[in-house]
Design a protein around this motif. Sequence first.
Motif, PDB file in Angstrom:
ATOM      1  N   THR A 200       0.852  -1.194   0.000  1.00  0.00           N
ATOM      2  CA  THR A 200       0.000   0.000   0.000  1.00  0.00           C
ATOM      3  C   THR A 200       0.883   1.237   0.000  1.00  0.00           C
ATOM      4  OG1 THR A 200      -1.824  -1.079   1.169  1.00  0.00           O
ATOM      5  CG2 THR A 200      -1.722   1.325   1.293  1.00  0.00           C
ATOM      6  N   LEU A 201       0.585   2.173  -0.879  1.00  0.00           N
ATOM      7  CA  LEU A 201       1.307   3.442  -0.941  1.00  0.00           C
ATOM      8  C   LEU A 201       0.467   4.525  -0.270  1.00  0.00           C
ATOM      9  CD1 LEU A 201       3.277   4.932  -3.916  1.00  0.00           C
ATOM     10  CD2 LEU A 201       1.645   6.362  -2.679  1.00  0.00           C
ATOM     11  N   GLU A 202       1.052   5.211   0.695  1.00  0.00           N
ATOM     12  CA  GLU A 202       0.363   6.297   1.404  1.00  0.00           C
ATOM     13  C   GLU A 202       1.156   7.586   1.254  1.00  0.00           C
ATOM     14  OE1 GLU A 202      -0.099   5.144   5.462  1.00  0.00           O
ATOM     15  OE2 GLU A 202      -1.680   3.662   5.040  1.00  0.00           O
ATOM     16  N   ARG A 203       0.447   8.686   0.976  1.00  0.00           N
ATOM     17  CA  ARG A 203       1.084  10.005   0.914  1.00  0.00           C
ATOM     18  C   ARG A 203       0.096  11.044   1.397  1.00  0.00           C
ATOM     19  NH1 ARG A 203       0.403  12.394  -4.879  1.00  0.00           N
ATOM     20  NH2 ARG A 203      -1.118  10.978  -5.828  1.00  0.00           N
ATOM     21  N   HIS A 204       0.624  12.138   1.892  1.00  0.00           N
ATOM     22  CA  HIS A 204      -0.197  13.190   2.476  1.00  0.00           C
ATOM     23  C   HIS A 204      -1.094  13.812   1.410  1.00  0.00           C
ATOM     24  CE1 HIS A 204      -1.333  16.349   5.252  1.00  0.00           C
ATOM     25  NE2 HIS A 204      -1.056  17.256   4.332  1.00  0.00           N
ATOM     26  N   GLY A 205      -2.385  13.966   1.759  1.00  0.00           N
ATOM     27  CA  GLY A 205      -3.307  14.656   0.873  1.00  0.00           C
ATOM     28  C   GLY A 205      -3.873  13.816  -0.243  1.00  0.00           C
ATOM     29  N   LEU A 283       7.428  13.502  -6.156  1.00  0.00           N
ATOM     30  CA  LEU A 283       6.911  13.381  -4.792  1.00  0.00           C
ATOM     31  C   LEU A 283       7.983  13.809  -3.789  1.00  0.00           C
ATOM     32  CD1 LEU A 283       5.072   9.927  -4.904  1.00  0.00           C
ATOM     33  CD2 LEU A 283       4.205  12.194  -5.516  1.00  0.00           C
ATOM     34  N   ASP A 284       7.548  14.516  -2.768  1.00  0.00           N
ATOM     35  CA  ASP A 284       8.458  14.896  -1.693  1.00  0.00           C
ATOM     36  C   ASP A 284       8.593  13.787  -0.656  1.00  0.00           C
ATOM     37  OD1 ASP A 284       9.103  17.444  -2.670  1.00  0.00           O
ATOM     38  OD2 ASP A 284       7.268  18.287  -1.828  1.00  0.00           O
ATOM     39  N   GLN A 285       7.457  13.110  -0.353  1.00  0.00           N
ATOM     40  CA  GLN A 285       7.524  12.042   0.640  1.00  0.00           C
ATOM     41  C   GLN A 285       6.314  11.119   0.499  1.00  0.00           C
ATOM     42  OE1 GLN A 285       7.183  12.559   5.185  1.00  0.00           O
ATOM     43  NE2 GLN A 285       9.396  12.330   4.869  1.00  0.00           N
ATOM     44  N   PHE A 286       6.533   9.838   0.737  1.00  0.00           N
ATOM     45  CA  PHE A 286       5.456   8.852   0.763  1.00  0.00           C
ATOM     46  C   PHE A 286       5.964   7.627   1.507  1.00  0.00           C
ATOM     47  CE2 PHE A 286       7.971   7.939  -2.932  1.00  0.00           C
ATOM     48  CZ  PHE A 286       8.052   6.561  -2.954  1.00  0.00           C
ATOM     49  N   THR A 287       5.059   6.732   1.840  1.00  0.00           N
ATOM     50  CA  THR A 287       5.413   5.515   2.567  1.00  0.00           C
ATOM     51  C   THR A 287       4.837   4.302   1.862  1.00  0.00           C
ATOM     52  OG1 THR A 287       5.533   6.650   4.703  1.00  0.00           O
ATOM     53  CG2 THR A 287       5.199   4.278   4.761  1.00  0.00           C
ATOM     54  N   LEU A 288       5.622   3.250   1.798  1.00  0.00           N
ATOM     55  CA  LEU A 288       5.174   1.960   1.299  1.00  0.00           C
ATOM     56  C   LEU A 288       5.033   1.009   2.484  1.00  0.00           C
ATOM     57  CD1 LEU A 288       7.446   1.530  -1.865  1.00  0.00           C
ATOM     58  CD2 LEU A 288       5.074   2.343  -1.780  1.00  0.00           C
ATOM     59  N   HIS A 289       3.834   0.457   2.661  1.00  0.00           N
ATOM     60  CA  HIS A 289       3.578  -0.560   3.684  1.00  0.00           C
ATOM     61  C   HIS A 289       3.301  -1.884   2.984  1.00  0.00           C
ATOM     62  CE1 HIS A 289       3.166   2.442   6.895  1.00  0.00           C
ATOM     63  NE2 HIS A 289       2.360   3.120   6.099  1.00  0.00           N
ATOM     64  N   SER A 290       3.768  -2.981   3.564  1.00  0.00           N
ATOM     65  CA  SER A 290       3.482  -4.293   3.002  1.00  0.00           C
ATOM     66  C   SER A 290       2.884  -5.196   4.079  1.00  0.00           C
ATOM     67  CB  SER A 290       4.761  -4.935   2.452  1.00  0.00           C
ATOM     68  OG  SER A 290       4.493  -6.246   2.000  1.00  0.00           O
ATOM     69  N   LYS A 291       1.930  -6.029   3.664  1.00  0.00           N
ATOM     70  CA  LYS A 291       1.303  -6.969   4.591  1.00  0.00           C
ATOM     71  C   LYS A 291       2.261  -8.092   4.976  1.00  0.00           C
ATOM     72  CE  LYS A 291      -3.184  -6.153   2.400  1.00  0.00           C
ATOM     73  NZ  LYS A 291      -4.268  -6.754   1.568  1.00  0.00           N
ATOM     74  N   VAL A 292       3.259  -8.328   4.134  1.00  0.00           N
ATOM     75  CA  VAL A 292       4.264  -9.375   4.398  1.00  0.00           C
ATOM     76  C   VAL A 292       5.638  -8.773   4.153  1.00  0.00           C
ATOM     77  CG1 VAL A 292       2.723 -11.260   3.764  1.00  0.00           C
ATOM     78  CG2 VAL A 292       4.170 -10.212   2.011  1.00  0.00           C
ATOM     79  N   PRO A 293       6.681  -9.298   4.783  1.00  0.00           N
ATOM     80  CA  PRO A 293       8.028  -8.785   4.513  1.00  0.00           C
ATOM     81  C   PRO A 293       8.404  -8.988   3.047  1.00  0.00           C
ATOM     82  CG  PRO A 293       8.006 -10.112   6.509  1.00  0.00           C
ATOM     83  CD  PRO A 293       6.684 -10.336   5.840  1.00  0.00           C
ATOM     84  N   LEU A 294       8.908  -7.931   2.424  1.00  0.00           N
ATOM     85  CA  LEU A 294       9.314  -7.973   1.020  1.00  0.00           C
ATOM     86  C   LEU A 294      10.743  -7.470   0.886  1.00  0.00           C
ATOM     87  CD1 LEU A 294       6.187  -6.521  -0.863  1.00  0.00           C
ATOM     88  CD2 LEU A 294       6.891  -8.921  -0.694  1.00  0.00           C
ATOM     89  N   PRO A 295      11.452  -7.945  -0.150  1.00  0.00           N
ATOM     90  CA  PRO A 295      12.832  -7.472  -0.356  1.00  0.00           C
ATOM     91  C   PRO A 295      12.860  -6.014  -0.779  1.00  0.00           C
ATOM     92  CG  PRO A 295      12.136  -8.886  -2.160  1.00  0.00           C
ATOM     93  CD  PRO A 295      11.069  -8.979  -1.117  1.00  0.00           C
ATOM     94  N   LEU A 296      13.894  -5.306  -0.311  1.00  0.00           N
ATOM     95  CA  LEU A 296      14.123  -3.906  -0.649  1.00  0.00           C
ATOM     96  C   LEU A 296      15.486  -3.790  -1.315  1.00  0.00           C
ATOM     97  CD1 LEU A 296      13.427  -0.782  -0.309  1.00  0.00           C
ATOM     98  CD2 LEU A 296      14.730  -0.917   1.828  1.00  0.00           C
TER      99      LEU A 296
END
Length: 322
Positions: A200-205, A283-296
């Motif tokens: 899931t990608l989350e960003r302000h606004g 984009l200035d800032q955003f967050t990626l959340h994952s339901k399971v651990p994923l490689p980065l």
Amino acid sequence: MRALLVVNPAATTTSARRRDVLIHALASEMKLEAVTTEYRGHARDLGRQAAESDDIDLVVALGGDGTVNEVVNGLLHAGPDPDRLPGLAVVPGGSTNVFARALGLPNDPVDATGALLDALREGSERLVGLGLTSGTPGTEDEAVPDRWFTFNAGLGFDAGVVGRVEQQRELGKKSTHALYVRQVIRQFLGEQHRRHGPITLERHGADPVHDLVVAIVSNTSPWTYLGNRPMYTSPKASFDTGVDVLGLSRLSTAAVARYGTQLLTSSPERGPHGKHVLSLHDLDQFTLHSKVPLPLQMDGDHLGLRTSVTFTGVRRALRVIV
């Protein structure tokens, strides 16, 4: 000018004799100290020492994108300060050299050294933006240290490919484009989240974007090269803006064939597209959340598994001789 040359002896495209020639050419124009890296993270340590020194004006990285990434993270360990910190110069010695080529440098290390010496004589430099990853507050990854990347990062599929390539290299295989293609196929065959992505990608606004299988973050364009062919995931990405994101929510066999074709035929005007493609620019800032651990991965370096990563685009972070 006093300069520190950080030399990766395992650089793919430079022999010991060729490195000696390049060092001699650089030393003819500046007061040069050359140090050969001896362990993973050594280039970062050398970059940090240069940042804390009072008399080093320039750090030259002779190696691939991994060496450049380490040097940058050492230089910026206390944050960006282009007016105070040494500048960075790059002599490409790896198999792909995305950062150097994105700056417009020749891919041949001898030609790139000539271009660097010309830039130094002319006082030619630019300030480039960088990407920064950090642990997300309130998550299990919040204590993960910050890390800079120069050209791209990825969570999910592409990072899995990078991890597979690193495993093969540890077994003695050479880093070739054929090796990458084979690992792409193997990663696809083993992919568990082809149709319902965990990211899931989350960003302000803005509303969250759910169910991404892969998220590729670009700080410049092109994303990478296949031989001499540039491939563009986010054609508008630039060292002068924030970061861009390409997200894919479907990795069926047909989708992979379609995206692969689009990548191979991509251009500065158009990258992958379609109803299962997310493209975000500057984009200035955003967050990626994952339901399971994923490689980065960052700059082609596998960094383990993560469930949450916050990305920041930092403008004018680093002074580069080019």
